[in-house]
Design a protein around this motif. Structure first.
Motif, PDB file in Angstrom:
ATOM      1  N   ILE A  21      -5.777   3.832  -6.565  1.00 39.26           N
ATOM      2  CA  ILE A  21      -4.888   3.514  -7.689  1.00 39.26           C
ATOM      3  C   ILE A  21      -5.599   3.799  -9.011  1.00 39.26           C
ATOM      4  O   ILE A  21      -5.052   4.450  -9.905  1.00 39.26           O
ATOM      5  CB  ILE A  21      -4.429   2.037  -7.620  1.00 39.26           C
ATOM      6  CG1 ILE A  21      -3.495   1.835  -6.424  1.00 39.26           C
ATOM      7  CG2 ILE A  21      -3.737   1.636  -8.909  1.00 39.26           C
ATOM      8  CD1 ILE A  21      -3.182   0.375  -6.129  1.00 39.26           C
ATOM      9  N   THR A  39       1.886   3.619 -16.363  1.00 41.73           N
ATOM     10  CA  THR A  39       3.022   2.803 -15.962  1.00 41.73           C
ATOM     11  C   THR A  39       2.872   2.539 -14.475  1.00 41.73           C
ATOM     12  O   THR A  39       2.361   3.383 -13.735  1.00 41.73           O
ATOM     13  CB  THR A  39       4.359   3.519 -16.207  1.00 41.73           C
ATOM     14  OG1 THR A  39       4.426   4.673 -15.374  1.00 41.73           O
ATOM     15  CG2 THR A  39       4.501   3.943 -17.654  1.00 41.73           C
ATOM     16  N   ILE A  40       3.352   1.397 -14.055  1.00 41.69           N
ATOM     17  CA  ILE A  40       3.256   1.053 -12.637  1.00 41.69           C
ATOM     18  C   ILE A  40       3.886   2.155 -11.794  1.00 41.69           C
ATOM     19  O   ILE A  40       3.294   2.667 -10.845  1.00 41.69           O
ATOM     20  CB  ILE A  40       3.997  -0.278 -12.363  1.00 41.69           C
ATOM     21  CG1 ILE A  40       3.278  -1.431 -13.057  1.00 41.69           C
ATOM     22  CG2 ILE A  40       4.125  -0.515 -10.886  1.00 41.69           C
ATOM     23  CD1 ILE A  40       2.029  -1.887 -12.380  1.00 41.69           C
ATOM     24  N   ARG A  41       5.061   2.574 -12.200  1.00 43.07           N
ATOM     25  CA  ARG A  41       5.774   3.576 -11.400  1.00 43.07           C
ATOM     26  C   ARG A  41       5.083   4.931 -11.461  1.00 43.07           C
ATOM     27  O   ARG A  41       5.058   5.661 -10.469  1.00 43.07           O
ATOM     28  CB  ARG A  41       7.222   3.680 -11.884  1.00 43.07           C
ATOM     29  CG  ARG A  41       7.999   2.369 -11.688  1.00 43.07           C
ATOM     30  CD  ARG A  41       9.438   2.492 -12.138  1.00 43.07           C
ATOM     31  NE  ARG A  41      10.343   2.609 -11.005  1.00 43.07           N
ATOM     32  CZ  ARG A  41      11.063   1.600 -10.519  1.00 43.07           C
ATOM     33  NH1 ARG A  41      11.007   0.410 -11.086  1.00 43.07           N
ATOM     34  NH2 ARG A  41      11.844   1.776  -9.491  1.00 43.07           N
ATOM     35  N   ALA A  44       2.009   4.811  -9.282  1.00 45.12           N
ATOM     36  CA  ALA A  44       2.415   4.806  -7.879  1.00 45.12           C
ATOM     37  C   ALA A  44       2.810   6.211  -7.444  1.00 45.12           C
ATOM     38  O   ALA A  44       2.402   6.689  -6.391  1.00 45.12           O
ATOM     39  CB  ALA A  44       3.580   3.839  -7.682  1.00 45.12           C
ATOM     40  N   ARG A  45       3.562   6.883  -8.288  1.00 51.97           N
ATOM     41  CA  ARG A  45       3.973   8.252  -8.002  1.00 51.97           C
ATOM     42  C   ARG A  45       2.735   9.131  -7.803  1.00 51.97           C
ATOM     43  O   ARG A  45       2.629   9.877  -6.838  1.00 51.97           O
ATOM     44  CB  ARG A  45       4.805   8.786  -9.168  1.00 51.97           C
ATOM     45  CG  ARG A  45       6.161   9.305  -8.802  1.00 51.97           C
ATOM     46  CD  ARG A  45       6.955   9.646 -10.061  1.00 51.97           C
ATOM     47  NE  ARG A  45       7.515   8.470 -10.717  1.00 51.97           N
ATOM     48  CZ  ARG A  45       7.456   8.215 -12.024  1.00 51.97           C
ATOM     49  NH1 ARG A  45       6.850   9.068 -12.851  1.00 51.97           N
ATOM     50  NH2 ARG A  45       7.982   7.126 -12.527  1.00 51.97           N
ATOM     51  N   ALA A  50       4.209   3.278  -2.911  1.00 50.54           N
ATOM     52  CA  ALA A  50       5.347   2.590  -3.501  1.00 50.54           C
ATOM     53  C   ALA A  50       4.867   1.733  -4.661  1.00 50.54           C
ATOM     54  O   ALA A  50       3.764   1.179  -4.604  1.00 50.54           O
ATOM     55  CB  ALA A  50       6.020   1.705  -2.462  1.00 50.54           C
ATOM     56  N   PRO A  51       5.676   1.648  -5.718  1.00 47.40           N
ATOM     57  CA  PRO A  51       5.297   0.827  -6.879  1.00 47.40           C
ATOM     58  C   PRO A  51       4.853  -0.570  -6.461  1.00 47.40           C
ATOM     59  O   PRO A  51       3.877  -1.093  -6.979  1.00 47.40           O
ATOM     60  CB  PRO A  51       6.581   0.772  -7.692  1.00 47.40           C
ATOM     61  CG  PRO A  51       7.322   2.005  -7.349  1.00 47.40           C
ATOM     62  CD  PRO A  51       6.979   2.311  -5.927  1.00 47.40           C
ATOM     63  N   ILE A  54       1.134  -1.594  -5.640  1.00 55.43           N
ATOM     64  CA  ILE A  54       0.106  -1.825  -6.661  1.00 55.43           C
ATOM     65  C   ILE A  54      -0.149  -3.309  -6.849  1.00 55.43           C
ATOM     66  O   ILE A  54      -1.272  -3.727  -7.121  1.00 55.43           O
ATOM     67  CB  ILE A  54       0.531  -1.157  -7.980  1.00 55.43           C
ATOM     68  CG1 ILE A  54       0.447   0.372  -7.817  1.00 55.43           C
ATOM     69  CG2 ILE A  54      -0.343  -1.620  -9.129  1.00 55.43           C
ATOM     70  CD1 ILE A  54       0.848   1.140  -9.037  1.00 55.43           C
ATOM     71  N   TYR A  55       0.884  -4.097  -6.615  1.00 52.68           N
ATOM     72  CA  TYR A  55       0.757  -5.533  -6.859  1.00 52.68           C
ATOM     73  C   TYR A  55      -0.118  -6.247  -5.846  1.00 52.68           C
ATOM     74  O   TYR A  55      -0.429  -7.413  -5.995  1.00 52.68           O
ATOM     75  CB  TYR A  55       2.139  -6.176  -6.942  1.00 52.68           C
ATOM     76  CG  TYR A  55       2.868  -5.780  -8.199  1.00 52.68           C
ATOM     77  CD1 TYR A  55       2.704  -6.502  -9.376  1.00 52.68           C
ATOM     78  CD2 TYR A  55       3.662  -4.641  -8.242  1.00 52.68           C
ATOM     79  CE1 TYR A  55       3.348  -6.125 -10.536  1.00 52.68           C
ATOM     80  CE2 TYR A  55       4.306  -4.256  -9.400  1.00 52.68           C
ATOM     81  CZ  TYR A  55       4.148  -5.004 -10.535  1.00 52.68           C
ATOM     82  OH  TYR A  55       4.772  -4.612 -11.691  1.00 52.68           O
ATOM     83  N   ARG A  61       0.789  -5.019 -14.805  1.00 52.07           N
ATOM     84  CA  ARG A  61       0.400  -3.803 -15.514  1.00 52.07           C
ATOM     85  C   ARG A  61      -0.848  -4.028 -16.360  1.00 52.07           C
ATOM     86  O   ARG A  61      -1.761  -3.194 -16.382  1.00 52.07           O
ATOM     87  CB  ARG A  61       1.553  -3.320 -16.394  1.00 52.07           C
ATOM     88  CG  ARG A  61       1.355  -1.897 -16.892  1.00 52.07           C
ATOM     89  CD  ARG A  61       2.543  -1.429 -17.736  1.00 52.07           C
ATOM     90  NE  ARG A  61       2.311  -1.651 -19.142  1.00 52.07           N
ATOM     91  CZ  ARG A  61       2.014  -0.703 -20.025  1.00 52.07           C
ATOM     92  NH1 ARG A  61       1.911   0.547 -19.633  1.00 52.07           N
ATOM     93  NH2 ARG A  61       1.810  -0.984 -21.271  1.00 52.07           N
TER      94      ARG A  61
END
Lengths: 202, 202
Positions: A21, A39-41, A44-45, A50-51, A54-55, A61
């Motif tokens: 990540i 950005t989280i998304r 992830a991309r 998947a977004p 990350i969590y 964020r």
DNA sequence: TGTACATCAGTGAACGCGCGTTCACTGATGTAC
DNA sequence: TGTACATCAGTGAACGCGCGTTCACTGATGTAC
């Protein structure tokens, strides 16, 4: 760019994804600069996950950004320490120059990262710039002991050099130019010429 | 904070709203810094108008930001020119110092604006930093004619001073501190001490 | 050796939100005849 | 002086989008007995 499925990390090695990540985020900062690039998304991309994944490694964020800044700060200091070690038995002036060159090189090659490191308000009182100044001060101390004369007290001279060097690379970030590194090194030489007054020969 | 209705500008004075929009945007940058602080909707909210109204004066968000940067650049140069004029018959060293003080003061008081001016990639090759350097070079030239000796050629000295001064204020932006301006002025004095070698008395 | 269960890595779908931008409009003020 | 129309300042509602975050989940791998 085939959509190849990621093979998940083996049991007990979920922490590997954390590094992936950070790598992905790092790449985004390289290409786009600034904290808004993260950005989280987007990360992830870039990481092919998947977004939501990350969590598992960053609370939100903000934590992700902080993690990246920490990562980058370590890299910068490592690069400077390496330059210092590599010139361990050279003239102290050259050692100082080597460290500054390493600094300038890292910063010019990683503009987004440097900006991020300094921009981040949440990271006030961050370790890195003080650490850089200390590193420069140590190098100056050695110069002094080797018989060079400084036109300012060591601590002020270190601040002067760091601040001016920062100004130089920061301006190149704002207005990129051909041959930045060379120009930066010329500037740093002029700067050292102002601060150091040659008194004895090595 | 009563939701008082705006009275629309009189016929033929629609351009007044342009200034109001820039003012509102300016306020947002003050409080929040950075270009992301400038959103069409946010500016509209601050100005008390409908988002759509902005499009009568700016083609899109980018144009709005550019407009603000231009506005700010003019303000900075005006402040420096004012300091120069106000000291027209002083010692050239003092004039240089006055200009640098004005620069530092403006930048420290308007961190968001300065960052915006330099950050903006679309504005590469912007006029302002070169204009600032030229202004400093002119002041240095006067010092030289008054008998001061420079440790660098005039143009390089001007770059050195601008770059170091920029570094100084930029670092204060990243790590705000109490008594910034005072510290900045001490730094600038040290800087001038390095560049200028006193040779004659005024 | 088998089996029930805990733990792990990672996901898909949905949420509510603020954003930039568009478009047809409203209503006041000027102008032509 | 009246009236039709152009021009102006500014708006309300809607659009599609990408975002951060949540939640219940899937399926593989380990562990207890």
């Amino acid at each position: 760019m085939t959509e190849q499925a990621r093979t998940r990390n083996p049991w007990g090695r979920g922490d590997r994804l954390r590094a992936e990540i950070l790598d992905a985020a790092s790449g985004l900062v390289d290409r786009l600069g600034g904290a808004d690039a993260i950005t989280i998304r987007g990360v992830a991309r870039a990481a092919g996950i998947a977004p939501a994944s990350i969590y598992q490694h960053f609370a939100d964020r903000t934590a992700l950004i902080s993690g990246l800044v920490e990562h980058d700060s370590k890299r910068l200091l490592a690069v400077m320490a390496l330059a210092d070690d590599a010139t361990a038995d050279s003239d102290p002036g050259d050692r100082l120059r080597a460290q500054l060159t390493a600094y300038a090189k890292f910063v010019l090659e990683n503009p987004g990262h440097y900006r991020l490191m300094l921009t981040l308000q949440e990271h006030r009182r961050q370790v890195s710039s003080r650490a850089v100044v200390n590193s420069i001060a140590a190098a100056l101390e050695r110069c002094q002991q080797a018989g060079w004369k400084l036109r300012l007290p060591v601590d002020r001279a270190a601040v002067m050099i760091f601040v001016a060097a920062h100004g130089c690379v920061a301006l190149f970030h704002a207005e990129p130019e051909a041959g930045e590194l060379k120009r930066a090194l010329v500037f740093l030489d002029e700067l050292l010429g102002l601060v150091l007054e040659r008194n004895s020969r090595a």
